[in-house]
Enzyme design. Structure first.
Site, PDB file in Angstrom:
ATOM      1  N   CYS A  24      34.703  55.049  39.528  1.00 33.80           N
ATOM      2  CA  CYS A  24      35.862  54.164  39.692  1.00 33.80           C
ATOM      3  C   CYS A  24      36.061  53.330  38.421  1.00 33.80           C
ATOM      4  O   CYS A  24      36.398  53.873  37.387  1.00 33.80           O
ATOM      5  CB  CYS A  24      35.675  53.311  40.945  1.00 33.80           C
ATOM      6  SG  CYS A  24      37.203  52.598  41.525  1.00 33.80           S
ATOM      7  N   HIS A  38      33.970  57.260  45.487  1.00 34.08           N
ATOM      8  CA  HIS A  38      32.719  56.495  45.537  1.00 34.08           C
ATOM      9  C   HIS A  38      31.622  57.214  46.322  1.00 34.08           C
ATOM     10  O   HIS A  38      31.427  56.921  47.507  1.00 34.08           O
ATOM     11  CB  HIS A  38      32.978  55.146  46.223  1.00 34.08           C
ATOM     12  CG  HIS A  38      33.753  54.185  45.386  1.00 34.08           C
ATOM     13  ND1 HIS A  38      33.169  53.383  44.434  1.00 34.08           N
ATOM     14  CD2 HIS A  38      35.078  53.894  45.352  1.00 34.08           C
ATOM     15  CE1 HIS A  38      34.093  52.625  43.852  1.00 34.08           C
ATOM     16  NE2 HIS A  38      35.263  52.928  44.386  1.00 34.08           N
ATOM     17  N   GLU A  43      28.576  56.618  46.213  1.00 36.62           N
ATOM     18  CA  GLU A  43      27.566  55.625  46.616  1.00 36.62           C
ATOM     19  C   GLU A  43      27.962  54.915  47.906  1.00 36.62           C
ATOM     20  O   GLU A  43      27.162  54.179  48.483  1.00 36.62           O
ATOM     21  CB  GLU A  43      27.322  54.622  45.471  1.00 36.62           C
ATOM     22  CG  GLU A  43      28.326  53.487  45.334  1.00 36.62           C
ATOM     23  CD  GLU A  43      29.661  53.899  44.713  1.00 36.62           C
ATOM     24  OE1 GLU A  43      29.942  55.104  44.622  1.00 36.62           O
ATOM     25  OE2 GLU A  43      30.435  52.986  44.349  1.00 36.62           O
TER      26      GLU A  43
END
Lengths: 230, 90
Positions: free
Chosen positions: A85, A202, A204
């Site tokens: 990002c 994302h 994560e």
């Protein structure tokens, strides 16, 4: 595996990245952007967020941080660098990846789950996926519309450097599966050497069943495995 | 040394989609300015700085654009001298 998570003022996914790295057995530490030196680390992670409030251009001011000189040397020496990002935006601004991330063509901040197709399962970031696999991973960005000049875009495709693309449930790169207007539905690319990956989604945030998806785990296990075998 | 004010204009490259410009364009059309055929949105940055001469100030501002103020992938820039600031310098 020692993993450096670089924190900029305005980073907000640094703890998520730290947790993701720890979850797959990495030994993660935060490095503040004004520090210098990443000797002894095996991988560098650039988190999402809004470094410097996205002032001027997303990632433009973070790119000038003292630690970025070390990150650039680390990447140029073949060290693995993952930017997610805002981290992807910083990688583009720093020149480690080509192109730029422009405002979403929807004019909206897009925050939702998207489907990604794994285009390359032979990179150090994606070896634990299968080529063509469809992942559900969240996005949250206002500027994720990947653009570059025609020559660069053609080279990215010719060299197989597009790692993830936005797709629909059938796995097709349709316009309505594209959340931001990125050229050829690009969601993530690598540098020519393959040791720097930038992506808008994302992974994560897709590490736990409880949070909706575990499709991000394999990205981090791939990185760990590649570092253990090298 | 004198104190100068410079204006830096950063604008989206021709041909690149400018969603902000597009939104303003539609809004102007719906307000009745149907003759408006395109809007491109850039930004103006004002730099006050000390330099030996106007040329040196312009040169520095162009270097700032290449290094930080503009993204060469998506933006073009122009630099112009607003003028010398009074009461500054020696």
């Amino acid at each position: 595996m020692k993993v450096a998570v670089i924190t900029f003022p305005g980073s907000n996914c640094d703890y998520d990245l730290y947790k993701a790295a720890q979850q797959v057995g990495g030994d993660a530490s935060f490095i503040w952007h004004r520090e210098r030196g990443i000797e002894g680390y095996d991988a560098v992670l650039l988190p999402g967020g809004f470094s410097y409030g996205d002032y001027l251009r997303a990632g433009a001011i973070a790119r000038m941080s003292p630690i970025m000189e070390d990150v650039i040397s680390f990447a140029n020496a073949g060290g693995p660098v993952l930017g997610i990002c805002n981290g992807f935006q910083i990688l583009c601004e720093s020149g480690l990846l080509p192109g730029a991330l422009m405002h979403n063509n929807s004019l909206k901040f897009e925050s939702k789950d998207v489907l990604l197709r794994v285009e390359r399962a032979d990179t150090m970031f994606t070896a634990d996926y299968k080529a063509g696999q469809i992942l559900r991973i969240p996005i949250a960005h206002g500027e994720g519309n990947y653009e570059a000049d025609k020559e660069t875009l053609e080279a990215l495709e010719a060299e197989g450097r597009v790692v993830f693309r936005y797709v629909n449930a059938a796995g097709e790169t349709s316009a309505n599966a594209n959340p931001n207007g990125s050229w050829h539905n690009i969601a993530g690319i690598t540098n020519r050497a393959g040791n720097v990956l930038g992506m808008m989604p994302h992974p994560e945030r897709a590490m736990e069943e409880l949070l909706g998806s575990t499709d991000g785990v394999a990205l981090f296990t791939s990185m760990v495995a590649s570092l253990q075998t090298s | 040394m004198s104190q100068y004010r410079l204006e830096v204009r950063v604008k989206p490259r021709p041909g690149l989609l400018d969603p902000q410009g597009k939104a303003i364009h539609h809004s102007l059309n719906s307000l009745g300015w149907e003759g408006v055929s395109d809007i491109r949105v850039g930004k103006a940055i004002y730099v006050d700085m000390e330099a030996d001469s106007p040329d040196a100030a312009l040169e520095a501002a162009e270097a700032m654009c290449r290094k930080l103020l503009a993204n060469p992938v998506t933006e073009d820039f122009e630099v112009s001298m607003v003028g010398e600031l009074e009461g500054a310098g020696s």
